[in-house]
Design an enzyme around this catalytic site. Structure first.
Site, short mmCIF file in Angstrom:
data_model
loop_
_atom_site.label_atom_id
_atom_site.label_comp_id
_atom_site.label_asym_id
_atom_site.label_seq_id
_atom_site.Cartn_x
_atom_site.Cartn_y
_atom_site.Cartn_z
N ASP A 536 0.86 -1.19 0.00
CA ASP A 536 0.00 0.00 0.00
C ASP A 536 0.90 1.24 0.00
O ASP A 536 2.12 1.13 0.17
CB ASP A 536 -0.85 -0.10 1.28
CG ASP A 536 -1.90 0.99 1.39
OD1 ASP A 536 -2.24 1.59 0.36
OD2 ASP A 536 -2.36 1.22 2.53
N GLU A 539 2.75 5.11 -3.83
CA GLU A 539 2.75 6.14 -4.91
C GLU A 539 4.07 6.91 -4.96
O GLU A 539 4.44 7.31 -6.05
CB GLU A 539 1.57 7.09 -4.69
CG GLU A 539 0.22 6.43 -4.83
CD GLU A 539 -0.16 5.53 -3.65
OE1 GLU A 539 0.35 5.80 -2.55
OE2 GLU A 539 -0.93 4.59 -3.84
N ASP A 612 -9.05 3.95 -1.83
CA ASP A 612 -9.99 4.33 -0.77
C ASP A 612 -11.29 4.90 -1.32
O ASP A 612 -11.53 6.11 -1.26
CB ASP A 612 -9.32 5.33 0.17
CG ASP A 612 -8.10 4.73 0.85
OD1 ASP A 612 -7.93 3.50 0.75
OD2 ASP A 612 -7.34 5.49 1.45
C1 NOJ Z 1 -4.61 3.24 2.79
C2 NOJ Z 1 -5.21 2.10 2.03
O1 NOJ Z 1 -5.77 2.55 0.82
C3 NOJ Z 1 -6.25 1.42 2.90
O2 NOJ Z 1 -6.83 0.37 2.19
C4 NOJ Z 1 -5.60 0.94 4.16
O3 NOJ Z 1 -6.56 0.36 5.01
C5 NOJ Z 1 -4.95 2.11 4.89
N1 NOJ Z 1 -4.01 2.76 4.01
C6 NOJ Z 1 -4.22 1.67 6.17
O4 NOJ Z 1 -3.21 0.80 5.84
#
Ligand code: NOJ
Length: 989
Positions: A536, A539, A612
């Site tokens: 995660d 970017e 998200d």
């Molecule tokens: C951002 C991610 O997009 C999300 O899916 C994740 O739960 C959070 N970071 C925490 O790791």
């Protein structure tokens, strides 16, 4: 800053309707110097109308055509800067793809030229058969139906097919490669002050302004050449201006698709020209956009600079191998006919691939030959993934698993988000809540399930974290502009980032995942082979950085600035992790690594998800479009968070979201830390049972999904396919992005994404074919012009059709996880087409290892055909061995071993291991009349009568099928035939 902003995030997630992207954190084009310059260039061109001429031309005296292959080089000049040299190179590959490269020659500095080398699986073979021929005005090459013409002055590259223009570069004269230059100190203003007789200052005379001969092209001012401010940040830009502008026109294509990732329609709307849909260009700049909009051209987490252009005549594509931030304007010079695109990138060379098609399948194969195909995933990873931020302890994980089992709800994978790690130091378990990680994983693995654990790329800067300590000592971290370790804030607090461009990172990172103790520092002994990985924030997301990311003037291996490689960065971390997980086991097991950030080629390393999303109906709907856009750009293993990451979806929404999820290649439910628990077993009735049945439908169809993934892994054709891909000539379907096909199975689904829906309108393709409602088996007749039908869509109904002429293999026995289905029998649904025909495929292998690459697989083709007249007709349903790779499939040469047609043996060890697996039911839809007999023929065993049941109804071949009519059904019960064996079921009418 997000780090301190969690409280506000809680409020937003709890109060529906108050979600809002923080658009002030992200630049618009007018806030980005190079985008502003690029757009101003195109505005000047538009104002000049026909008088606009590109200053770039090819110097024909420098033309050097290779005698050995289809390539040439030539010098290019800009009339604005006669002293600056540019070099152009064109190559035509074996498969007709044209590569156009242009770079500055002997410039003050070197432009970044490695984007393609990260995206491509290897240097493509240049054709030895095609020849360029130079004339007075242009240099051309003709091959098959295609022709490439490079005009000298102004420089223009045109790809034609049968004399019709397909792709034109610089046809609008917007090509501009800003060359490197020294910074000129601004001249002191000379002022002449004239005093009157009383000595008073009277008049200030300004010197005559110098006429800037380049202003017509570049504008009057040096706009943001040497530094740029945004909010509180200053980008120092020590290299000065180096942006690249290029127009790419499709004079005969009215639709363009691709350039993910954006939350928009699949057929890309306009951003310029009269009445554009959006005023901002599409932006490719990987970014962690908090609470992103469901309808916007803003950048998101990944960038694939691939665009398809489509018409009923042909599909073509361009792949612009650039790794820096890029903005793309889209307009339709002649609405309904042509598309103009303008690409503005911050840095890098020009390196554009023209993919001539002419069909969508050709384009997928051409792109796959360049960047590879989706790696064949582990079979279990196509099951259901249960995630949330966070399952808070080992006991929590165990009790969630127990609840799934008590309710008999299938699930394959449990996920752990960042809270498993002590102070978010990835790999290091927080022993207060996870005292027994290995035992916990083993408990999950006991039912064949897996765990996925998050590893982010930011490393907590503390000497108590061995992973950071080692990376720092070995000099493996990104540097800031002053040459020190780059420091920023993320979940871990003060952090540094691994520089994945440094080749020394590879072996070191692989070592971190080893399950045994290592002599060379930390290794993850508190893990098992059943733990897979989630990457995660790659970017990279940096809470206190510009646009929530890394400073562009920070430095990577080789001295390249972050600006040059920003969009590639996330892919490299994903690549490394997937390699590390692969190398953990011997013999190697297929790794599963999910990534948020991606670039062209990321499909080789695993799955992606759309980040998200919000728990809104709009986000549910746009998630489908985003998955389709990613799919056509190579990222076939794609999905969105089921349920929506932010917010607490009402039960109806959650049910619908599961119905969307089971038709996503990657199927995971996930939720933000502040949301209420929403595992399916927590739902009240009837929602719980509906979700359970929905999940079971995914599991029943796993053979279909796996077969589709196998196809994508060798052809590049996506797993979920928008209408234009399957019916490229059906103009009424070119805008469709809310219904799609699953592989080549014949399944056509339109998940419901509207509150309170009870029915759904589905478009049937323009073909003379019968479609069956998957559940009720009602028939619908499509016609040569295509048509819309209404399907029932109460909350427990998914609008799902099976195209006539398909045979669908499913496994109908409910199980708790997919590995438990490995020896389950099959059901075949034979959906007869108008002519009494049908076909389907099934691909199987051991699902976890790589033995399939040396021929250990089973690939069956089911074929139904009808002989004779209506009343006396005989329908034969055969199980045939396909077994070998079809000629023309673009097998990905990056695989561990190439799939060989030579080594295939239908009696291979895997086939033998499932020789007892049988077909337990054959359902035949659309027979003309009640059978007289149903027999099975097995080579060497003769004929046997079978037990069957008949339900009267309409036949597939009926001229007058009324929509919704009840179809005839033949159920052949337990024909006692093997799935891996040759046999034929003969139905005598
Ligand atoms: C951002 C991610 O997009 C999300 O899916 C994740 O739960 C959070 N970071 C925490 O790791």
């Amino acid at each position: 800053m997000r780090w301190v902003g969690i409280a506000s995030l809680v409020l937003a997630s709890l109060a529906p309707g108050v979600f809002a992207v923080k658009s002030q954190d992200f630049k618009t084009c007018s806030q980005s110097g190079f985008c502003r310059r690029g757009r101003a260039l195109s505005e000047r061109a538009a104002e000049a109308k026909g008088a606009w001429v590109s200053p770039y031309s090819l110097d024909s005296s420098s033309l050097s055509i290779s005698p050995n292959d289809a390539s040439f080089t030539a010098a290019v000049k800009s009339s604005l800067y006669p002293d600056i040299k540019f070099g152009l190179e064109l190559r035509i590959h074996d498969d007709g793809v044209v590569r156009v490269r242009m770079d500055e020659v002997d410039g003050l500095r070197k432009r970044y030229d490695e984007a393609a080398s990260w995206a491509l699986i290897r240097e493509p073979e240049v054709s030895k058969d095609i020849k360029w021929s130079a004339g007075k005005k242009d240099v051309k090459a003709k091959y098959g139906e295609n022709e490439v013409v490079v005009s000298y002055a102004p420089l223009k590259v045109t790809l034609l097919r049968n004399g019709k223009e397909q792709i034109v570069l610089n046809g609008e004269g917007l090509l501009h490669m800003e060359h490197f230059r020294g910074k000129e100190e601004p001249k002191a203003q000379e002022e002449e002050v004239v005093a009157d007789s009383e000595g008073q200052q009277q008049e200030v005379l300004q010197p005559e302004p110098e006429v800037n001969p380049r202003a017509w092209f570049e504008g009057e001012t040096e706009d943001a050449y040497w530094d740029e401010k945004f909010n509180t940040w200053t980008d120092t830009k020590p290299k000065g201006p180096e942006s690249l502008s290029l127009d790419i026109t499709f004079p005969n294509h009215a639709h363009v698709y691709g350039i993910p990732q954006h939350a928009t329609r699949l057929s890309l709307p306009t951003t310029s020209g009269p009445d554009p849909t959006y005023t901002e260009p599409f932006r490719l700049h990987n970014a962690d956009v908090f609470e992103y909009l469901a309808d916007s051209t803003m950048s998101l987490y990944g960038s694939i600079p691939l665009m398809h252009a489509h018409s009923a005549d042909s599909t073509v594509a361009i792949f612009n191998a650039v790794g820096s931030e890029t903005w793309i304007d889209i307009s339709h010079p002649v609405p309904g006919k042509s598309t103009k695109t303008h690409w503005i990138s911050e840095s890098g060379i020009l390196d554009v691939f023209l993919l001539p098609g002419p069909t969508p399948s050709d384009v997928f194969a051409q792109y796959a030959r360049l960047t590879g195909t989706t790696a064949l995933p582990a079979h279990w990873s196509l099951g259901y993934h249960q995630c949330r931020w966070n399952y808070v302890s080992s006991e929590d994980v165990r009790s969630v698993q127990k609840r799934f089992d008590e309710e008999d709800i299938p699930v394959d994978v449990f996920w752990l988000d960042i809270e498993y790690a002590e102070e978010h130091k990835y790999f290091i378990w927080d022993k207060r809540s996870f005292p027994d990680p290995v035992e916990m994983t083993n408990d999950v693995a006991a039912t064949g399930r897996k765990m996925v654990v998050i590893i982010d790329p930011h490393l907590k800067r503390t000497s108590s974290y061995p992973v950071y300590q080692e990376a720092s000592e070995k000099d493996l971290l990104v540097k800031n502009k002053d040459g020190n370790e780059y420091e920023g804030w993320c979940w871990t607090g003060s952090s540094s980032w691994l520089d994945c461009f440094n080749p020394a990172v590879v072996d070191w990172w692989v070592e971190k995942f080893k399950l045994e103790p290592s002599k060379n520092g930390f290794s993850w002994v508190e893990s098992t082979k059943d733990v897979h990985i989630w990457n995660d924030m790659n970017e990279p997301a940096i809470f206190n950085g510009p646009e929530i990311s890394m400073h562009k003037d920070s430095i990577h291996h080789g001295g390249w600035e972050h600006r040059d490689v920003h969009n590639i960065n996330g892919m490299l971390f994903h690549n490394l992790t997937s390699l590390a997980v692969l190398r953990r086991t011997d013999p190697p097991q297929r790794p599963f690594v999910l990534t948020r950030s991606f670039y062209a080629g990321s499909q080789r390393f695993g799955a992606m998800w759309t980040g998200d999303n919000l728990g809104t109906w709009d986000h549910m709907a746009v998630g489908i479009k985003m998955v389709l856009a990613n799919s056509i750009a190579g990222m076939a293993f794609a999905g969105s968070d089921v349920g929506g990451f932010f917010g607490n979806p009402e039960p109806e929404m959650l049910v619908r979201w599961y119905q969307v999820g089971i038709f996503s290649p990657f199927f995971r439910a996930h939720a933000h830390i502040d949301t209420k628990r929403r595992e399916p077993y927590l739902l009240d009735e009837p929602y719980k049972s509906i979700v359970k049945d929905t999940l079971r439908l995914r599991y029943k169809m796993l053979p279909v999904w796996y077969t589709a993934f196998r196809e994508t892994s060798v052809t590049g054709k996506p797993v979920v396919r928008p209408h234009y891909v399957e019916f490229p000539k059906d103009i009424n379907g070119f805008e469709l992005d809310d219904q799609f096909f699953v592989g080549s199975s014949g399944l056509l689904v339109k998940p419901v994404t509207e509150k309170g829906a009870t029915e759904a309108s589905v478009y049937l393709p323009a073909e003379d074919q019968v479609y069956y409602d998957y559940f009720s088996h009602s028939t619908y007749l499509s016609s040569g012009t295509g048509k819309r039908i209404i399907l029932p869509a109460a909350l427990d109904q998914i609008p799902l059709l099976l195209r006539g002429s398909s045979i669908l293999p499913t496994r109908e026995r409910p199980r708790r996880s997919s590995p438990l289905m490995a020896k389950d029998p099959f059901t075949l649904t034979v959906a007869l087409g108008r002519g009494g025909d049908a076909k389907g495929e099934l691909y199987l292998d051991d699902g976890t290892g790589y033995q399939h690459e040396s021929g250990e697989w089973v690939w069956r083709e089911f074929v139904a055909s009808t002989e004779g007249k209506k009343k006396n007709a005989k329908v034969r349903i055969e199980n045939k061995n396909l077994g070998k790779t079809r000629a023309g499939e673009a097998v990905d040469p990056t695989r561990v071993t190439d799939v060989s047609t030579e080594t295939y043996d239908s009696n291979n060890a895997f086939a033998k291991s499932i020789e007892e697996v049988r077909v337990e039911k054959v359902l035949v839809l659309g027979l003309g009349s009640k059978p007289l007999s149903v027999k099975v023929e097995i080579p060497g065993e003769g004929e046997k009568e079978l037990v069957w049941e008949w339900k009267e109804g309409v036949a597939a071949g009926d001229k007058k099928i009324k929509d919704g009519a009840v179809v005839s059904e033949l159920v052949v019960k337990d024909p006692r035939v093997g799935i891996t064996k040759e046999w034929a079921i003969v139905v005598q009418l």
